[in-house]
Design a protein around this motif. Sequence first.
Motif, PDB file in Angstrom:
ATOM      1  N   HIS A 112      13.053  -6.115  -1.292  1.00 17.97           N
ATOM      2  CA  HIS A 112      12.587  -6.539  -2.816  1.00 17.97           C
ATOM      3  C   HIS A 112      11.691  -7.449  -2.932  1.00 17.97           C
ATOM      4  N   GLU A 113      10.494  -7.625  -2.263  1.00 16.62           N
ATOM      5  CA  GLU A 113       9.465  -8.460  -2.075  1.00 16.62           C
ATOM      6  C   GLU A 113       8.251  -7.892  -1.623  1.00 16.62           C
ATOM      7  N   ALA A 114       7.082  -8.853  -2.127  1.00 19.92           N
ATOM      8  CA  ALA A 114       5.914  -8.759  -1.796  1.00 19.92           C
ATOM      9  C   ALA A 114       5.479  -8.974  -0.683  1.00 19.92           C
ATOM     10  N   TYR A 115       4.424  -8.395  -0.042  1.00 19.17           N
ATOM     11  CA  TYR A 115       3.868  -8.826   1.122  1.00 19.17           C
ATOM     12  C   TYR A 115       2.210  -8.385   1.013  1.00 19.17           C
ATOM     13  N   LYS A 125      -2.031  -5.140  -1.322  1.00 18.17           N
ATOM     14  CA  LYS A 125      -0.707  -5.771  -1.893  1.00 18.17           C
ATOM     15  C   LYS A 125       0.244  -4.741  -1.846  1.00 18.17           C
ATOM     16  N   MET A 126       1.413  -5.069  -0.886  1.00 21.42           N
ATOM     17  CA  MET A 126       2.355  -4.230  -0.848  1.00 21.42           C
ATOM     18  C   MET A 126       3.920  -4.769  -1.651  1.00 21.42           C
ATOM     19  N   PHE A 127       4.709  -3.793  -2.011  1.00 18.79           N
ATOM     20  CA  PHE A 127       5.973  -4.377  -2.649  1.00 18.79           C
ATOM     21  C   PHE A 127       7.031  -3.231  -1.804  1.00 18.79           C
ATOM     22  N   VAL A 128       7.763  -3.879  -1.462  1.00 15.99           N
ATOM     23  CA  VAL A 128       8.960  -3.117  -0.471  1.00 15.99           C
ATOM     24  C   VAL A 128      10.271  -3.407  -0.834  1.00 15.99           C
ATOM     25  N   SER A 129      11.132  -2.440  -1.500  1.00 14.37           N
ATOM     26  CA  SER A 129      12.488  -2.663  -2.105  1.00 14.37           C
ATOM     27  C   SER A 129      13.504  -1.471  -1.526  1.00 14.37           C
ATOM     28  N   PRO A 130      14.503  -1.850  -1.203  1.00 15.90           N
ATOM     29  CA  PRO A 130      15.549  -1.080  -0.413  1.00 15.90           C
ATOM     30  C   PRO A 130      16.500  -0.178  -1.531  1.00 15.90           C
ATOM     31  N   TRP A 149      13.410  -3.190 -11.253  1.00 12.29           N
ATOM     32  CA  TRP A 149      11.702  -2.682 -10.987  1.00 12.29           C
ATOM     33  C   TRP A 149      11.010  -3.635 -11.799  1.00 12.29           C
ATOM     34  N   GLU A 150      11.322  -4.044 -12.980  1.00  8.70           N
ATOM     35  CA  GLU A 150      10.644  -4.938 -13.519  1.00  8.70           C
ATOM     36  C   GLU A 150       9.847  -6.178 -12.991  1.00  8.70           C
ATOM     37  N   SER A 151      10.517  -6.448 -11.808  1.00  5.17           N
ATOM     38  CA  SER A 151       9.765  -7.615 -11.028  1.00  5.17           C
ATOM     39  C   SER A 151       8.530  -7.097 -10.076  1.00  5.17           C
ATOM     40  N   ILE A 152       8.588  -5.859 -10.065  1.00  2.00           N
ATOM     41  CA  ILE A 152       7.461  -5.486  -9.100  1.00  2.00           C
ATOM     42  C   ILE A 152       5.935  -5.589  -9.847  1.00  2.00           C
ATOM     43  N   PRO A 153       5.088  -6.434  -9.063  1.00  2.00           N
ATOM     44  CA  PRO A 153       3.903  -6.753  -9.497  1.00  2.00           C
ATOM     45  C   PRO A 153       3.162  -5.756  -9.924  1.00  2.00           C
ATOM     46  N   LEU A 154       2.411  -5.838 -11.198  1.00  3.22           N
ATOM     47  CA  LEU A 154       1.596  -4.718 -11.584  1.00  3.22           C
ATOM     48  C   LEU A 154       0.297  -4.397 -10.934  1.00  3.22           C
ATOM     49  N   ASP A 155      -0.113  -5.374  -9.844  1.00  2.00           N
ATOM     50  CA  ASP A 155      -1.268  -5.382  -9.094  1.00  2.00           C
ATOM     51  C   ASP A 155      -0.927  -4.729  -7.831  1.00  2.00           C
ATOM     52  N   THR A 156       0.355  -4.183  -7.510  1.00  4.46           N
ATOM     53  CA  THR A 156       0.817  -3.491  -6.291  1.00  4.46           C
ATOM     54  C   THR A 156      -0.057  -2.295  -5.994  1.00  4.46           C
ATOM     55  N   ILE A 187       6.069   3.281 -12.105  1.00  5.91           N
ATOM     56  CA  ILE A 187       4.909   3.576 -11.463  1.00  5.91           C
ATOM     57  C   ILE A 187       3.954   4.231 -12.303  1.00  5.91           C
ATOM     58  N   ASP A 188       4.183   4.721 -13.377  1.00  9.56           N
ATOM     59  CA  ASP A 188       3.236   5.433 -14.370  1.00  9.56           C
ATOM     60  C   ASP A 188       2.528   4.213 -14.909  1.00  9.56           C
ATOM     61  N   THR A 189       3.091   3.184 -15.091  1.00  9.53           N
ATOM     62  CA  THR A 189       2.448   1.858 -15.496  1.00  9.53           C
ATOM     63  C   THR A 189       1.520   1.343 -14.494  1.00  9.53           C
ATOM     64  N   ILE A 190       2.036   1.152 -13.147  1.00  7.59           N
ATOM     65  CA  ILE A 190       1.317   0.436 -12.335  1.00  7.59           C
ATOM     66  C   ILE A 190       0.270   1.025 -11.682  1.00  7.59           C
ATOM     67  N   LYS A 191       0.502   2.401 -11.589  1.00  5.19           N
ATOM     68  CA  LYS A 191      -0.592   3.271 -10.681  1.00  5.19           C
ATOM     69  C   LYS A 191      -0.850   2.773  -9.411  1.00  5.19           C
ATOM     70  N   PRO A 192      -0.078   2.717  -8.480  1.00  7.68           N
ATOM     71  CA  PRO A 192      -0.381   2.068  -7.072  1.00  7.68           C
ATOM     72  C   PRO A 192      -1.034   3.151  -6.414  1.00  7.68           C
ATOM     73  N   LEU A 193      -1.987   2.768  -5.522  1.00 10.03           N
ATOM     74  CA  LEU A 193      -2.701   3.726  -4.627  1.00 10.03           C
ATOM     75  C   LEU A 193      -1.554   4.621  -3.851  1.00 10.03           C
ATOM     76  N   VAL A 194      -0.575   4.110  -3.461  1.00  7.44           N
ATOM     77  CA  VAL A 194       0.298   4.936  -2.656  1.00  7.44           C
ATOM     78  C   VAL A 194       1.556   4.666  -2.995  1.00  7.44           C
ATOM     79  N   SER A 195       2.713   5.428  -3.151  1.00 10.29           N
ATOM     80  CA  SER A 195       4.079   5.299  -3.266  1.00 10.29           C
ATOM     81  C   SER A 195       4.727   5.767  -2.134  1.00 10.29           C
ATOM     82  N   VAL A 196       5.324   5.020  -1.055  1.00 11.98           N
ATOM     83  CA  VAL A 196       6.131   5.496   0.018  1.00 11.98           C
ATOM     84  C   VAL A 196       7.558   5.386  -0.220  1.00 11.98           C
ATOM     85  N   PHE A 197       8.394   6.393   0.257  1.00 10.39           N
ATOM     86  CA  PHE A 197       9.745   6.491   0.130  1.00 10.39           C
ATOM     87  C   PHE A 197      10.506   7.447   1.098  1.00 10.39           C
ATOM     88  N   GLY A 198      11.768   7.522   0.885  1.00  6.70           N
ATOM     89  CA  GLY A 198      12.579   8.368   1.818  1.00  6.70           C
ATOM     90  C   GLY A 198      13.886   8.933   0.876  1.00  6.70           C
TER      91      GLY A 198
END
Length: 237
Positions: A112-115, A125-130, A149-156, A187-198
């Motif tokens: 749950h942190e940015a990188y 700008k990545m953000f990664v959370s378990p 999820w509130e703490s995910i930066p909007l510029d992710t 995600i609808d707010t952030i609109k990241p380029l890519v959302s990766v999950f499993g």
Amino acid sequence: MYVTNVPADEMLPKSKDTTRFVCMSDTHGKTEFSFKVPEGDVFIHAGDLTRSSRMEEYERTIQWMASLPHPIKIFTGGNHDHFLDAVEGFYPQQKESILAKAKMAGLIYLEHEAYQLPESMGSFKMFVSPYAPTHLWGAFMLDSLKAVWESIPLDTDILVTHTPPLGYQDITSRGRNVGCPDLRNKIDTIKPLVSVFGHIHEAYGYSHSPEKESLFINACTSSVRYRPIQLPIVFDL
Ligand code: 5GP
Ligand code: MN
Ligand code: MN
Ligand code: MN
């Protein structure tokens, strides 16, 4: 944007001015695959490293990831990876040992942190959370994730989570969408380029949002029967 899950030797070569991301998830203790892991700049593992959270599963998985050629290798945990769970907090010694081994192996564990990637890799700008919504019982599972999820930066630019968002690559074999609704809202707010999950093995694959602002990748390597046969998914940015 180039995105593919064809075998490594059928992929287009990467152009010099892009960064190649190679996504896997849900390997569940398996480290031998019938496919070759494609080369690239950034390797991402979106959680469920283990099946039973046994120390040897973490060790084996860390050794395998250490052997990969990618200059940056990022992983997080999933609901099977109890020793990594800081909220449960039951396993401080195990966690310390796993993270020490991962660090020695040159891996980056993110919980749950940015990188931010270096400039040479596009400064993305990545953000990664378990985390994932509660289902049965598991590590990093919470009944309500809205505040999390509130703490995910909007510029992710690239969001990596264990759970899918509701409505994208999240349909179970019984036909239900079981992704996280609160993550979908975010995600609808952030609109990241890519959302990766499993997490939802049978929903493996990739698709775009209707307006194509975001690419959604379910990178589960394990099938619903826990056979590690689903190919890594690669994208270039
Ligand atoms: P895992 O136990 O590896 O996290 O998930 C394995 C499988 O359990 C998934 O492929 C999916 O079939 C099922 N599963 C996981 N989470 C959920 C959930 O929240 N709801 C439902 N219905 N099934 C889930
Ligand atoms: Mn899994
Ligand atoms: Mn399970
Ligand atoms: Mn899971």
